[in-house]
Design a protein around this motif. Structure first.
Motif, PDB file in Angstrom:
ATOM      1  N   SER A  29      18.917  33.295 -49.027  1.00 57.48           N
ATOM      2  CA  SER A  29      20.540  33.421 -48.513  1.00 57.48           C
ATOM      3  C   SER A  29      20.414  33.653 -47.864  1.00 57.48           C
ATOM      4  O   SER A  29      21.698  32.954 -47.034  1.00 57.48           O
ATOM      5  CB  SER A  29      20.347  34.076 -49.715  1.00 57.48           C
ATOM      6  N   VAL A  30      19.957  35.097 -47.477  1.00 58.32           N
ATOM      7  CA  VAL A  30      20.204  35.524 -46.108  1.00 58.32           C
ATOM      8  C   VAL A  30      20.197  35.005 -44.423  1.00 58.32           C
ATOM      9  O   VAL A  30      21.607  34.961 -43.635  1.00 58.32           O
ATOM     10  CB  VAL A  30      20.342  37.114 -45.510  1.00 58.32           C
ATOM     11  N   VAL A  31      19.062  34.430 -44.199  1.00 61.73           N
ATOM     12  CA  VAL A  31      18.700  33.385 -43.003  1.00 61.73           C
ATOM     13  C   VAL A  31      19.410  31.958 -43.048  1.00 61.73           C
ATOM     14  O   VAL A  31      20.372  32.070 -41.444  1.00 61.73           O
ATOM     15  CB  VAL A  31      17.686  33.349 -42.934  1.00 61.73           C
ATOM     16  N   PRO A  32      19.750  31.654 -44.473  1.00 60.37           N
ATOM     17  CA  PRO A  32      20.779  29.892 -44.644  1.00 60.37           C
ATOM     18  C   PRO A  32      21.880  30.460 -44.039  1.00 60.37           C
ATOM     19  O   PRO A  32      22.401  30.519 -43.103  1.00 60.37           O
ATOM     20  CB  PRO A  32      20.529  29.898 -45.456  1.00 60.37           C
ATOM     21  N   GLU A  33      22.680  31.436 -44.271  1.00 62.12           N
ATOM     22  CA  GLU A  33      23.892  31.473 -44.392  1.00 62.12           C
ATOM     23  C   GLU A  33      24.307  32.410 -42.788  1.00 62.12           C
ATOM     24  O   GLU A  33      25.601  32.123 -42.207  1.00 62.12           O
ATOM     25  CB  GLU A  33      24.327  33.077 -45.008  1.00 62.12           C
ATOM     26  N   LEU A  34      23.252  33.123 -42.574  1.00 61.15           N
ATOM     27  CA  LEU A  34      23.707  33.430 -40.868  1.00 61.15           C
ATOM     28  C   LEU A  34      23.726  32.739 -40.024  1.00 61.15           C
ATOM     29  O   LEU A  34      24.010  32.471 -38.858  1.00 61.15           O
ATOM     30  CB  LEU A  34      22.863  34.388 -40.613  1.00 61.15           C
ATOM     31  N   ILE A  35      22.804  31.329 -40.186  1.00 61.07           N
ATOM     32  CA  ILE A  35      22.375  30.294 -39.289  1.00 61.07           C
ATOM     33  C   ILE A  35      23.437  30.051 -39.117  1.00 61.07           C
ATOM     34  O   ILE A  35      24.222  28.777 -38.337  1.00 61.07           O
ATOM     35  CB  ILE A  35      21.780  29.413 -40.170  1.00 61.07           C
TER      36      ILE A  35
ATOM     37  N   ILE B 191       8.758  34.757 -41.734  1.00 65.90           N
ATOM     38  CA  ILE B 191       9.936  34.317 -42.478  1.00 65.90           C
ATOM     39  C   ILE B 191      10.697  33.749 -41.670  1.00 65.90           C
ATOM     40  O   ILE B 191      10.846  32.347 -41.855  1.00 65.90           O
ATOM     41  CB  ILE B 191      10.798  35.345 -43.049  1.00 65.90           C
ATOM     42  N   LEU B 192      10.412  33.885 -40.684  1.00 58.89           N
ATOM     43  CA  LEU B 192      11.369  33.250 -39.654  1.00 58.89           C
ATOM     44  C   LEU B 192      10.963  32.304 -38.921  1.00 58.89           C
ATOM     45  O   LEU B 192      11.092  31.352 -38.204  1.00 58.89           O
ATOM     46  CB  LEU B 192      12.451  34.465 -37.826  1.00 58.89           C
ATOM     47  N   LYS B 193       9.163  32.205 -38.891  1.00 59.38           N
ATOM     48  CA  LYS B 193       8.193  31.762 -38.261  1.00 59.38           C
ATOM     49  C   LYS B 193       8.215  30.398 -38.809  1.00 59.38           C
ATOM     50  O   LYS B 193       7.950  29.715 -38.488  1.00 59.38           O
ATOM     51  CB  LYS B 193       6.904  32.083 -37.427  1.00 59.38           C
ATOM     52  N   GLU B 194       8.151  30.991 -40.521  1.00 65.99           N
ATOM     53  CA  GLU B 194       7.855  29.681 -41.134  1.00 65.99           C
ATOM     54  C   GLU B 194       9.672  28.213 -41.150  1.00 65.99           C
ATOM     55  O   GLU B 194       9.842  27.709 -41.443  1.00 65.99           O
ATOM     56  CB  GLU B 194       7.795  29.935 -42.492  1.00 65.99           C
ATOM     57  N   LYS B 195      10.168  29.361 -41.230  1.00 58.09           N
ATOM     58  CA  LYS B 195      12.056  28.542 -40.489  1.00 58.09           C
ATOM     59  C   LYS B 195      11.681  28.104 -38.951  1.00 58.09           C
ATOM     60  O   LYS B 195      13.225  27.832 -38.165  1.00 58.09           O
ATOM     61  CB  LYS B 195      13.167  29.069 -40.862  1.00 58.09           C
ATOM     62  N   ALA B 196      10.963  27.526 -38.038  1.00 58.60           N
ATOM     63  CA  ALA B 196      11.310  27.282 -36.941  1.00 58.60           C
ATOM     64  C   ALA B 196      11.494  26.395 -36.800  1.00 58.60           C
ATOM     65  O   ALA B 196      12.796  26.207 -35.811  1.00 58.60           O
ATOM     66  CB  ALA B 196       9.606  27.266 -36.375  1.00 58.60           C
ATOM     67  N   ALA B 197      12.230  24.663 -37.907  1.00 60.05           N
ATOM     68  CA  ALA B 197      12.742  23.485 -36.899  1.00 60.05           C
ATOM     69  C   ALA B 197      14.170  24.352 -37.401  1.00 60.05           C
ATOM     70  O   ALA B 197      13.656  23.549 -36.901  1.00 60.05           O
ATOM     71  CB  ALA B 197      11.989  22.937 -37.833  1.00 60.05           C
ATOM     72  N   GLU B 198      14.703  25.118 -38.183  1.00 63.28           N
ATOM     73  CA  GLU B 198      15.891  25.326 -38.096  1.00 63.28           C
ATOM     74  C   GLU B 198      16.400  26.097 -37.097  1.00 63.28           C
ATOM     75  O   GLU B 198      17.402  26.033 -36.664  1.00 63.28           O
ATOM     76  CB  GLU B 198      16.569  25.828 -39.862  1.00 63.28           C
ATOM     77  N   LEU B 199      15.265  27.578 -36.573  1.00 66.63           N
ATOM     78  CA  LEU B 199      16.280  27.853 -35.864  1.00 66.63           C
ATOM     79  C   LEU B 199      15.454  27.309 -34.042  1.00 66.63           C
ATOM     80  O   LEU B 199      15.142  28.557 -33.137  1.00 66.63           O
ATOM     81  CB  LEU B 199      15.601  29.217 -35.635  1.00 66.63           C
ATOM     82  N   THR B 200      15.221  26.426 -33.992  1.00 67.73           N
ATOM     83  CA  THR B 200      14.675  26.053 -32.298  1.00 67.73           C
ATOM     84  C   THR B 200      16.016  26.204 -31.613  1.00 67.73           C
ATOM     85  O   THR B 200      17.489  26.094 -31.801  1.00 67.73           O
ATOM     86  CB  THR B 200      14.574  24.060 -32.688  1.00 67.73           C
ATOM     87  N   GLY B 201      15.438  26.782 -30.045  1.00 67.07           N
ATOM     88  CA  GLY B 201      17.081  26.670 -29.175  1.00 67.07           C
ATOM     89  C   GLY B 201      17.993  28.286 -29.537  1.00 67.07           C
ATOM     90  O   GLY B 201      18.350  28.718 -29.383  1.00 67.07           O
ATOM     91  N   TRP B 202      17.023  29.084 -30.388  1.00 67.69           N
ATOM     92  CA  TRP B 202      17.798  30.188 -31.062  1.00 67.69           C
ATOM     93  C   TRP B 202      17.227  31.569 -30.260  1.00 67.69           C
ATOM     94  O   TRP B 202      15.654  31.442 -30.125  1.00 67.69           O
ATOM     95  CB  TRP B 202      17.823  31.081 -32.973  1.00 67.69           C
ATOM     96  N   ARG B 203      18.029  32.849 -30.083  1.00 63.80           N
ATOM     97  CA  ARG B 203      17.094  33.517 -29.630  1.00 63.80           C
ATOM     98  C   ARG B 203      16.621  33.956 -30.941  1.00 63.80           C
ATOM     99  O   ARG B 203      18.134  34.997 -31.318  1.00 63.80           O
ATOM    100  CB  ARG B 203      17.865  33.836 -29.040  1.00 63.80           C
ATOM    101  N   ILE B 204      16.027  35.421 -31.196  1.00 66.55           N
ATOM    102  CA  ILE B 204      15.543  35.907 -32.264  1.00 66.55           C
ATOM    103  C   ILE B 204      14.737  37.231 -31.380  1.00 66.55           C
ATOM    104  O   ILE B 204      13.600  37.187 -30.947  1.00 66.55           O
ATOM    105  CB  ILE B 204      14.578  35.575 -32.741  1.00 66.55           C
TER     106      ILE B 204
END
Length: 292
Positions: A87-93, A121-134
């Protein structure tokens, strides 16, 4: 150990770490400090106190270290991490699509399993977070546990506690009897020595704060003060995660419960920071000493 010795140790622990040691916890103090007394070659806790009063700063550090609880494991309690992932990561994306960055703070991070759980968890979402600064900032009182955290080296027992086997195989390499987390995951987390009694301003603002299973050791005035300062360190639409036995209810108006998400709280931006009922401002004392 005399009553005066116990009173002195209570004050040192409260001032240095915020730890509230109640009158019925003498057994805990003895079980943690008697091995330390033997290590430094003295007969008992009264002699430890004498050396502390004489100004032995390294010994004071060791006493605080011995009394700090460092219990943790990967994906502890599971539900908060499911909320974070589903929930939280998709909402923040969606909410951060313009700036493409996320900042997360793990307070009292102990030996690193919590921030590394979030990193995986964020590594597993790498495709959705490409180019993001984490940015994941993990803080703790203890230099010793921070060093262990940075190494990312865990025993068979530690990786068996809460870590799904597929993540163990994917993100760890076996090193003799130990397992080491891959460098690319370790690099996602910045470890810093920090005390929750310190000013949070130098840490900046965060989208997500994990402050789990540490505030239960503080008194109400300290909890209330920390909650109010946490809100100031948080983005207005951010999320606070607490431990299963922790709550903001009756302690502060700075946060409100996040519906249908146990252990998750939202900044109550319309409320003025306030103390818990019956707690006066004079009960809060600023701390200038470092630690967790």
């Amino acid at each position: 150990m005399t009553p005066l010795d116990y009173e002195y140790l209570q004050k040192v622990l409260k001032d240095r770490s915020g730890l509230l040691l109640s009158a019925d916890k003498k057994y805990l103090l003895e079980s943690r400090l008697l091995p330390l007394a033997r290590k430094i070659g003295v007969a008992g806790i009264s002699e430890v106190v004498q050396k502390m009063k004489a100004g032995s700063e390294p010994l004071i550090h060791d006493v605080v270290e011995a009394m700090t609880t460092n219990e943790t494991f990967f994906f502890r309690d599971k539900t908060p991490f499911d909320h974070f992932k589903d929930s939280v990561v998709p909402e923040l994306i969606k909410a951060r699509a313009g700036r493409r960055s996320l900042r997360i703070w793990c307070a009292a991070s102990s030996t690193g399993q919590e921030p590394y759980s979030l990193a995986m968890i964020l590594k597993e979402k790498a495709a959705e977070l490409t180019g993001w600064r984490i940015e994941i900032v993990a803080t703790d009182l203890s230099p010793e546990v921070l060093e262990k955290s940075k190494a990312g080296l865990y025993s068979q027992f530690e990786v068996q506690r809460g870590l799904p086997i597929q993540l163990l195989v994917k993100y760890f390499k076996q090193d003799g009897p130990m397992w080491q987390l891959n460098a690319d995951v370790r690099s996602m987390v910045q470890f810093r020595k920090f005390n929750l009694l310190q000013d949070f301003a130098p840490l900046g603002k965060f989208d997500v704060i994990f402050c789990r299973n540490v505030l239960i050791y503080f008194d109400q005035a300290t909890k209330s003060d920390i909650f109010n300062r946490l809100m100031k360190a948080q983005e207005p639409d951010g999320y606070l995660f607490l431990g299963a036995a922790e709550t903001v209810v009756g302690l502060t108006d700075s946060y409100k419960v996040c519906p249908k998400r146990r252990g998750v709280y939202l900044p109550n931006t319309g409320a003025s920071p306030s103390l818990a009922p019956g707690i006066g401002a004079s009960a809060l004392k600023p701390a200038s000493l470092v630690g967790r």
